[in-house]
Scaffold this motif. Sequence first.
Motif, PDB file in Angstrom:
ATOM      1  N   UNK A  38       0.888  -1.247   0.045  1.00  0.00           N
ATOM      2  CA  UNK A  38      -0.047  -0.109  -0.010  1.00  0.00           C
ATOM      3  C   UNK A  38       0.897   1.224   0.043  1.00  0.00           C
ATOM      4  N   UNK A  39       0.486   2.325  -0.595  1.00  0.00           N
ATOM      5  CA  UNK A  39       0.965   3.811  -0.627  1.00  0.00           C
ATOM      6  C   UNK A  39       1.038   4.221   0.558  1.00  0.00           C
ATOM      7  N   UNK A  40       2.044   5.144   0.886  1.00  0.00           N
ATOM      8  CA  UNK A  40       2.122   5.803   1.954  1.00  0.00           C
ATOM      9  C   UNK A  40       2.732   6.919   1.785  1.00  0.00           C
ATOM     10  N   UNK A  41       2.174   8.324   2.362  1.00  0.00           N
ATOM     11  CA  UNK A  41       2.764   9.712   1.919  1.00  0.00           C
ATOM     12  C   UNK A  41       2.759  10.135   3.374  1.00  0.00           C
ATOM     13  N   UNK A  42       3.470  11.409   3.555  1.00  0.00           N
ATOM     14  CA  UNK A  42       3.779  12.248   4.867  1.00  0.00           C
ATOM     15  C   UNK A  42       2.316  12.872   4.825  1.00  0.00           C
ATOM     16  N   UNK A  43       1.843  12.975   6.205  1.00  0.00           N
ATOM     17  CA  UNK A  43       0.933  13.804   6.659  1.00  0.00           C
ATOM     18  C   UNK A  43       0.813  15.117   5.651  1.00  0.00           C
ATOM     19  N   UNK A  44      -0.299  15.543   5.321  1.00  0.00           N
ATOM     20  CA  UNK A  44      -0.280  16.660   4.685  1.00  0.00           C
ATOM     21  C   UNK A  44      -0.231  18.184   5.433  1.00  0.00           C
ATOM     22  N   UNK A  45       0.312  18.997   4.171  1.00  0.00           N
ATOM     23  CA  UNK A  45       0.544  20.359   4.656  1.00  0.00           C
ATOM     24  C   UNK A  45      -0.336  21.238   3.937  1.00  0.00           C
ATOM     25  N   UNK A  46      -1.115  21.883   4.580  1.00  0.00           N
ATOM     26  CA  UNK A  46      -2.348  22.895   4.006  1.00  0.00           C
ATOM     27  C   UNK A  46      -1.953  24.126   4.038  1.00  0.00           C
ATOM     28  N   UNK A  47      -1.252  24.859   3.078  1.00  0.00           N
ATOM     29  CA  UNK A  47      -0.507  26.314   3.494  1.00  0.00           C
ATOM     30  C   UNK A  47      -1.419  27.444   2.908  1.00  0.00           C
ATOM     31  N   UNK A 107       6.237  10.154  13.160  1.00  0.00           N
ATOM     32  CA  UNK A 107       5.679   9.183  12.625  1.00  0.00           C
ATOM     33  C   UNK A 107       4.405   9.785  12.077  1.00  0.00           C
ATOM     34  N   UNK A 108       4.310  10.576  11.331  1.00  0.00           N
ATOM     35  CA  UNK A 108       3.090  11.386  10.847  1.00  0.00           C
ATOM     36  C   UNK A 108       2.911  10.909   9.365  1.00  0.00           C
ATOM     37  N   UNK A 109       2.080   9.967   9.026  1.00  0.00           N
ATOM     38  CA  UNK A 109       2.044   9.616   7.495  1.00  0.00           C
ATOM     39  C   UNK A 109       0.377   9.084   7.398  1.00  0.00           C
ATOM     40  N   UNK A 110       0.329   8.896   6.172  1.00  0.00           N
ATOM     41  CA  UNK A 110      -1.124   8.266   5.675  1.00  0.00           C
ATOM     42  C   UNK A 110      -0.806   7.011   4.974  1.00  0.00           C
ATOM     43  N   UNK A 111      -1.440   5.999   5.194  1.00  0.00           N
ATOM     44  CA  UNK A 111      -1.490   4.616   4.702  1.00  0.00           C
ATOM     45  C   UNK A 111      -2.622   4.662   3.857  1.00  0.00           C
ATOM     46  N   UNK A 112      -2.505   4.334   2.686  1.00  0.00           N
ATOM     47  CA  UNK A 112      -4.031   4.265   1.681  1.00  0.00           C
ATOM     48  C   UNK A 112      -3.958   2.933   1.461  1.00  0.00           C
ATOM     49  N   UNK A 113      -5.448   2.520   0.797  1.00  0.00           N
ATOM     50  CA  UNK A 113      -5.437   1.187   0.316  1.00  0.00           C
ATOM     51  C   UNK A 113      -4.791   1.134  -0.982  1.00  0.00           C
ATOM     52  N   UNK A 114      -4.807   2.051  -1.890  1.00  0.00           N
ATOM     53  CA  UNK A 114      -4.293   1.686  -3.103  1.00  0.00           C
ATOM     54  C   UNK A 114      -2.758   1.925  -3.189  1.00  0.00           C
TER      55      UNK A 114
END
Length: 448
Positions: free
Chosen positions: A71-80, A393-400
């Motif tokens: 599964x794809x993992x990305x860093x937690x989002x930053x909304x500027x 350890x701030x990240x998002x694990x997707x199903x895709x």
Amino acid sequence: MAKGADFGRYVLHNVRLSGAVTKPAMGAEGTELFLADVTVLNGGIFATTPAGRRLAGWGGGDLIRIDAGGRLIVPAFIDCHTHLDKSHILPRTPTADGTFDGALAATRFDRTANWTARDVGTRMDFALRSAFHHGTVAMRTHLDSQMPQAGISWPVFAELRQHWRDKIDLQASCLFPIDMARDDAFLAETARRVADAGGVLGAVAFPAPDIDDLLDKMFKTASHHGLDLDFHADETADPAADVLRRIAEAAQRWSFAGKILVGHCCSLAMQDDAIVEATLDTVARAGIAIVSLPTCNLYLQDRRDNGTTPRWRGVTLLHEMKRRGIPVALASDNTRDPFNSYGDLDMLETFRLGTRALHLDHPHGDWIRAVSTTPAEIMGLDGRGAIAGGQAADFILFEGRSWSEVLSRSESNRIVVRDGVPVSSPLPAYFELDGLDGIRRSSSRFDG
């Protein structure tokens, strides 16, 4: 993730990472997806390694091993770039018609009638809970800073920032029409308020007759107080709107040492190539960063009152900017208010829409940085926007398992991990806003 796992120490095995958001860069081209293991210890990332490789130097005993199945993992989002103070006022603004002028008028009326500390605080907290659920870890919000509203909204923001300090890093930028900077007393008072709050000096910059003088006043004030700058500019289809260029020229005149972020810049896409080239060269030399707001730009720009279809997308020239080394980001902007009737501060939705509207694919390359690493740098957030040893350890694990899979579904079952632990807080329910003045009685009659 496995039930009963010890979230103090584990290896997330067989995740798919983008080399664009790892430090040091990994993967064949630095941006390709590759299989990796992420070792988490006590809320932080101990190491990222190619999948299955023995962790060098590890002598701390056995770790729980969780197989992510690619599964794809990305860093937690930053909304500027957001407007938390406007969020969720749509139900009580029935005169909003989807146009920019209509949004200004409807928001001005609602602000005067309803924006008490309780109202602003309740709506902002609701929006923050939504963003947190979806995986945002840091956010900059613009705050309407005309008086007397500034005296209400800035203290509310300070309270919320304290309340949310362990969940979302919050920054605030003041917002007012730049012609208000003609009032020296107002500008000085606003700058002091912003400086006291550790905020950013910002304004809506438009082609006023004295725009260069007004920009000089903004740069002089920011320099005096040691503030960064954040402008709304050229949010129009009019090719004559050239405030972005003027901001870049002002930055060079002042040899400005702070960070500068400019949002929207829609008119750039309507200008002749020679003008575009000259403007972008100046922006690059000035070290300015750009944020595109696809959800709001697509919603407002080229909306016509005769029922015809819009002819252009309303977004700015991110590819051309990026090729020049200009830092570029995507952000949420407005949420369920007259400037954008929809949205939930879900940065995956923003990235998905941006990918389609701006063609951020074929290849996807390192565009994921536009909602993570780059806005973290713009906001001066060390240790954010990447998946790397030594960071939280701030990240998002997707199903895709690929960009196509992730960007094709809502991913409502994504796993948001903060300090190594999956987030379990639900989305707030809309009925929680019913107690605010005008919301419940208006929502029953207003359906967009």
